[in-house]
Write an enzyme that holds these catalytic residues in place. Structure first.
Site, mmCIF file in Angstrom:
data_model
loop_
_atom_site.group_PDB
_atom_site.id
_atom_site.type_symbol
_atom_site.label_atom_id
_atom_site.label_comp_id
_atom_site.label_asym_id
_atom_site.label_seq_id
_atom_site.Cartn_x
_atom_site.Cartn_y
_atom_site.Cartn_z
ATOM 1 N N TYR A 106 0.876 -1.524 0.414
ATOM 2 C CA TYR A 106 -0.076 0.026 0.519
ATOM 3 C C TYR A 106 1.075 1.037 0.214
ATOM 4 C CZ TYR A 106 -4.203 2.359 -0.237
ATOM 5 O OH TYR A 106 -5.491 2.870 -0.899
ATOM 6 N N ARG A 159 -8.588 9.925 -8.130
ATOM 7 C CA ARG A 159 -7.697 10.860 -7.551
ATOM 8 C C ARG A 159 -7.421 10.598 -6.620
ATOM 9 N NH1 ARG A 159 -7.058 9.999 -3.469
ATOM 10 N NH2 ARG A 159 -8.331 10.974 -1.777
ATOM 11 N N LYS A 177 -5.895 -2.494 -1.364
ATOM 12 C CA LYS A 177 -6.707 -1.810 -0.112
ATOM 13 C C LYS A 177 -7.677 -3.431 0.054
ATOM 14 C CE LYS A 177 -6.973 2.037 1.500
ATOM 15 N NZ LYS A 177 -7.978 3.286 1.697
ATOM 16 N N GLU A 248 -13.809 4.354 -3.544
ATOM 17 C CA GLU A 248 -12.265 4.553 -2.980
ATOM 18 C C GLU A 248 -11.062 5.749 -3.904
ATOM 19 O OE1 GLU A 248 -9.612 4.458 -0.127
ATOM 20 O OE2 GLU A 248 -10.511 2.491 -0.197
ATOM 21 N N ASP A 249 -10.743 6.673 -4.131
ATOM 22 C CA ASP A 249 -10.009 7.446 -4.616
ATOM 23 C C ASP A 249 -10.849 8.173 -5.863
ATOM 24 O OD1 ASP A 249 -8.151 7.252 -2.422
ATOM 25 O OD2 ASP A 249 -6.357 6.814 -4.071
ATOM 26 N N ASP A 271 -14.315 5.515 1.157
ATOM 27 C CA ASP A 271 -13.041 5.575 2.944
ATOM 28 C C ASP A 271 -12.463 6.609 2.705
ATOM 29 O OD1 ASP A 271 -11.757 4.187 4.666
ATOM 30 O OD2 ASP A 271 -10.572 3.631 2.893
ATOM 31 N N ASP A 272 -12.516 7.529 2.198
ATOM 32 C CA ASP A 272 -11.609 8.657 1.894
ATOM 33 C C ASP A 272 -12.343 9.881 2.976
ATOM 34 O OD1 ASP A 272 -9.014 8.316 0.196
ATOM 35 O OD2 ASP A 272 -10.953 7.716 -1.791
ATOM 36 N N ASN A 413 -0.764 11.595 1.223
ATOM 37 C CA ASN A 413 0.297 10.490 0.873
ATOM 38 C C ASN A 413 0.129 10.973 -0.997
ATOM 39 O OD1 ASN A 413 0.028 8.618 2.652
ATOM 40 N ND2 ASN A 413 -2.457 8.882 2.449
HETATM 41 P P1 NAD Z 1 -8.929 16.220 -2.528
HETATM 42 O O1 NAD Z 1 -8.739 16.563 -3.920
HETATM 43 O O2 NAD Z 1 -10.309 15.919 -2.278
HETATM 44 O O3 NAD Z 1 -8.513 17.454 -1.692
HETATM 45 C C1 NAD Z 1 -7.159 17.985 -1.449
HETATM 46 C C2 NAD Z 1 -7.614 19.921 -1.745
HETATM 47 O O4 NAD Z 1 -6.393 19.884 -1.566
HETATM 48 C C3 NAD Z 1 -8.446 20.458 -1.631
HETATM 49 O O5 NAD Z 1 -9.115 20.884 -1.224
HETATM 50 C C4 NAD Z 1 -7.265 21.421 -2.867
HETATM 51 O O6 NAD Z 1 -7.571 22.742 -2.815
HETATM 52 C C5 NAD Z 1 -6.066 21.567 -1.797
HETATM 53 N N1 NAD Z 1 -4.733 22.080 -2.133
HETATM 54 C C6 NAD Z 1 -4.763 21.828 -3.499
HETATM 55 N N2 NAD Z 1 -3.117 23.041 -3.233
HETATM 56 C C7 NAD Z 1 -3.440 23.991 -2.657
HETATM 57 C C8 NAD Z 1 -2.552 24.308 -1.835
HETATM 58 N N3 NAD Z 1 -0.865 24.942 -2.404
HETATM 59 N N4 NAD Z 1 -2.723 24.852 -0.704
HETATM 60 C C9 NAD Z 1 -3.910 24.836 -0.037
HETATM 61 N N5 NAD Z 1 -4.292 23.641 -0.147
HETATM 62 C C10 NAD Z 1 -4.988 23.364 -1.261
HETATM 63 O O7 NAD Z 1 -8.127 15.454 -1.851
HETATM 64 P P2 NAD Z 1 -8.085 14.677 -0.862
HETATM 65 O O8 NAD Z 1 -9.060 13.032 -1.048
HETATM 66 O O9 NAD Z 1 -8.713 15.017 0.880
HETATM 67 O O10 NAD Z 1 -6.832 13.852 -0.452
HETATM 68 C C11 NAD Z 1 -5.925 15.363 0.344
HETATM 69 C C12 NAD Z 1 -4.799 14.199 0.396
HETATM 70 O O11 NAD Z 1 -4.902 13.131 2.033
HETATM 71 C C13 NAD Z 1 -4.005 13.035 -0.468
HETATM 72 O O12 NAD Z 1 -2.412 12.902 -0.613
HETATM 73 C C14 NAD Z 1 -4.612 11.683 0.469
HETATM 74 O O13 NAD Z 1 -3.708 10.708 -0.034
HETATM 75 C C15 NAD Z 1 -4.902 12.043 1.762
HETATM 76 N N6 NAD Z 1 -5.455 11.448 2.013
HETATM 77 C C16 NAD Z 1 -4.751 10.666 3.950
HETATM 78 C C17 NAD Z 1 -5.496 9.527 4.490
HETATM 79 C C18 NAD Z 1 -4.749 9.045 5.396
HETATM 80 O O14 NAD Z 1 -3.391 9.803 5.801
HETATM 81 N N7 NAD Z 1 -5.574 8.362 6.555
HETATM 82 C C19 NAD Z 1 -7.304 9.496 3.839
HETATM 83 C C20 NAD Z 1 -7.269 9.894 3.072
HETATM 84 C C21 NAD Z 1 -6.685 10.821 2.208
#
Ligand code: NAD
Length: 558
Positions: A106, A159, A177, A248-249, A271-272, A413
């Site tokens: 993963y 995504r 997953k 997912e994603d 899940d996100d 991530n």
């Molecule tokens: P998403 O695309 O829905 O959201 C990303 C957000 O970041 C958006 O609101 C965007 O406007 C903002 N963004 C982009 N550039 C930016 C900048 N320069 N300044 C401020 N904000 C900015 O994505 P998501 O599903 O919310 O996932 C975001 C991250 O979280 C990913 O890297 C994902 O891997 C990670 N994530 C981690 C976990 C975990 O740790 N358990 C779980 C889910 C997602």
């Protein structure tokens, strides 16, 4: 409780295949571990080296080869090919080495594997549906050989982690997953199905790559997209009634809408949004045990206002309401969100996406994170932006000026996208930070103290929720199931771990954690009148009796 879900406690298995068909079936293959009697009965003599090996010897051989590889992607390919030829051995090894192998199967390595998917592709796993299949999806589902499937993980590749649109390459995510579901949640491998809804990609590098395996068109949009998803959801529920579908994603323009569209009519979750919310809330509850104070007293700044950030805020708001008995509106005042245009504020003058509206501050717009940290003086900083190094020294040292124990969760991530790394978080807060990340970081020594950064991995949550909901035949999955999962997870974290700075438990306890989360979810499903299966007297024992254990069973002729 479900009668048809196979118990894992029979020691012998009736098998109808023989010879090469048996050896080439990854669910049945034991390789050199077939006994002499099995070789006699199933026509295997001459097809295998003469010496019968134990599973321990096979594990030893695999690990010797595994350690010979230094490149994580090579390790990923090696493990995938083991999964393709002998699933029992693959899951034995994965379960015994969860801590070291999760980062391979993963995040972060799966991110690399998705980027290279068409280049490292060996053998297909799971099902693919595209707009060309409109009107035929139900028929195509008959091509899947298993009549009993409990869990689907589905993506449209829009995504992938923090890597953006990877189109059909995103199939690595459902596969990874589900491997975690099987290892941590004890779902039988044959009862899982990874699915890619290939609606095209807007990633021009992929469209120009001759080895790309998806359909060569830009993304399907609008009503046609939802019609395809509707057909998919109807078809899976017709082929496998009551199946659990985990989204997912999916990019945030569809993630919220799809969840709203299906959550009351089908057994499904995102899940996100929900899993991330739950795991982050568990981490926060544990961090507060160290820092003191209540959820409702926190000032929480979210950097990123997408699927994951909103999911966390929703879950934390539920926690604040329960703790303090205040209204949702008041609970939301603990949060400040930033997106790529700065503070999410009603005074910003742009059209905010619908999912951001409930969290928009009614105050002056601020341009960047440093300005928000200076003004708000947050106690908690959550990174979900996919923007590496955005928690820089100026931001973190400013935060540490105002709070004794800053809680810093850099959750983006894969590792390359984390807002800061563990070393930076400790160094820039003089070792006072309580730090967690989305992808794993090694322990850090700072001024003579060793800190063990926690990983806010959704795998602490989704296997237990999925297993529980599936076993009791829940009609739907509610946010309160994720909330109870967070509280159950938080209750599992030891003082010893917390003292080392880790707000999440050891991965080697994952099966017990999953069992207790599944048990809490099942109890809640009965309380909420959502369970359709008869209730067992001993829920925990029942769950344990249904869990898959990767051990070889003796084969007898069917
Ligand atoms: P998403 O695309 O829905 O959201 C990303 C957000 O970041 C958006 O609101 C965007 O406007 C903002 N963004 C982009 N550039 C930016 C900048 N320069 N300044 C401020 N904000 C900015 O994505 P998501 O599903 O919310 O996932 C975001 C991250 O979280 C990913 O890297 C994902 O891997 C990670 N994530 C981690 C976990 C975990 O740790 N358990 C779980 C889910 C997602």
């Amino acid at each position: 409780m479900p009668k048809n879900k196979s118990s894992e406690h029979e020691t012998a298995l009736a098998v109808s295949k023989s010879g090469c068909d048996l050896i080439n079936d990854p669910q049945l293959n034991k390789g050199t571990a077939f006994s002499l009697r099995e070789r006699d009965d199933f026509g295997l003599h001459g097809l295998l080296p003469p010496k019968c090996a134990s599973m321990e010897t096979q594990v030893y051989r695999i690990m010797e080869n595994y350690y010979r590889k230094s490149d994580p992607l090579e390790k990923f390919i090696f493990l995938t090919s083991l999964q393709d030829r002998n699933e029992t051995l693959f899951y034995r090894i994965l379960l015994d080495n969860l801590e070291s192998m999760t980062p391979i199967i993963y995040t972060p390595t799966v991110g690399l594997a998705c980027q290279q998917f068409g280049h490292i592709f060996r053998r297909s796993r799971g099902m693919y549906f595209s707009p060309e299949d409109r009107g035929k999806i139900r028929t195509l589902m008959d091509n899947w050989p298993q009549d009993d499937v409990d869990i689907i993980v589905v993506t449209d590749g829009s995504r992938i982690l923090g890597l953006g649109d990877l189109g059909a390459n995103g199939m690595g995510i459902p596969i990874g997953k589900l491997s975690l579901y099987i290892a941590c949640g004890g779902i039988h491998p044959s009862r899982t199905l990874p699915v890619m809804i290939d609606v095209g990609t807007n990633n021009t590098d992929l469209l120009n790559d001759s080895l790309y395996l998806g359909i060569n068109q830009t993304r399907l949009r609008g009503e046609a997209y939802y019609e395809l998803m509707d057909e998919f959801m109807q078809a899976v529920n017709d082929r496998w009634p009551g199946i659990l579908v985990q989204f997912e994603d999916f990019s945030n323009d569809h993630a919220f809408a799809l969840l709203d569209r299906y959550r009351d009519n089908y057994l499904c979750f995102n899940d996100d949004i929900q899993g991330t919310g739950s795991v982050a809330l568990a981490g926060l509850i544990c961090a507060l045990r160290e820092t003191g104070g209540n959820l409702g007293d926190q000032k929480i700044v979210f950097f990123g206002a997408g699927t994951a950030a909103i999911g966390i805020a929703n879950m934390v708001a539920a926690g604040i309401m329960e703790d303090s008995g205040i209204s949702l509106d008041k609970a939301r005042r603990c949060f400040w969100f930033l997106d790529s245009n700065g503070l999410v504020s009603t005074k910003r003058g742009d059209n905010l996406a619908e999912h951001k509206l409930p969290y928009a501050r009614n105050e002056e717009w601020l341009p960047d994170l440093l300005a928000v940290v200076k003004k708000v003086k947050p106690t908690v900083l959550m990174g979900l932006s996919g923007q590496p190094q955005s928690f820089n020294e100026a931001v973190l040292s400013e935060m540490a000026r105002h709070v004794e124990r800053p809680i810093i969760f850099a959750l983006s991530n894969p590792t390359s996208k984390a807002e800061c790394n563990a070393e930076q978080a400790y160094a820039w807060t003089e070792g006072r930070a309580i730090f967690a990340s989305g992808s794993p970081f090694d322990p850090v020594e700072y001024k003579g103290k060793v800190y063990i950064p926690g990983q806010g991995n959704n795998m602490y949550i989704f296997p237990g929720v999925g297993l529980g909901a599936s076993l009791c035949g829940a009609r739907k999955i509610t946010d309160s199931m994720f909330y109870i999962a967070a509280k159950t997870l938080a209750s599992r974290i030891t003082r010893e771990k917390l003292a080392q700075g880790n707000v999440f438990p050891e991965l080697n306890r994952i099966r017990q954690i999953t069992e207790s989360i599944a048990s809490a979810v099942i109890r809640l499903a009965y309380d909420q009148g959502l369970a359709t299966e008869p209730k067992s007297d001993d829920i925990l024992k029942f769950i344990q009796s249904k869990m898959y254990h990767p051990v070889y069973k003796e084969y007898i002729k069917a």
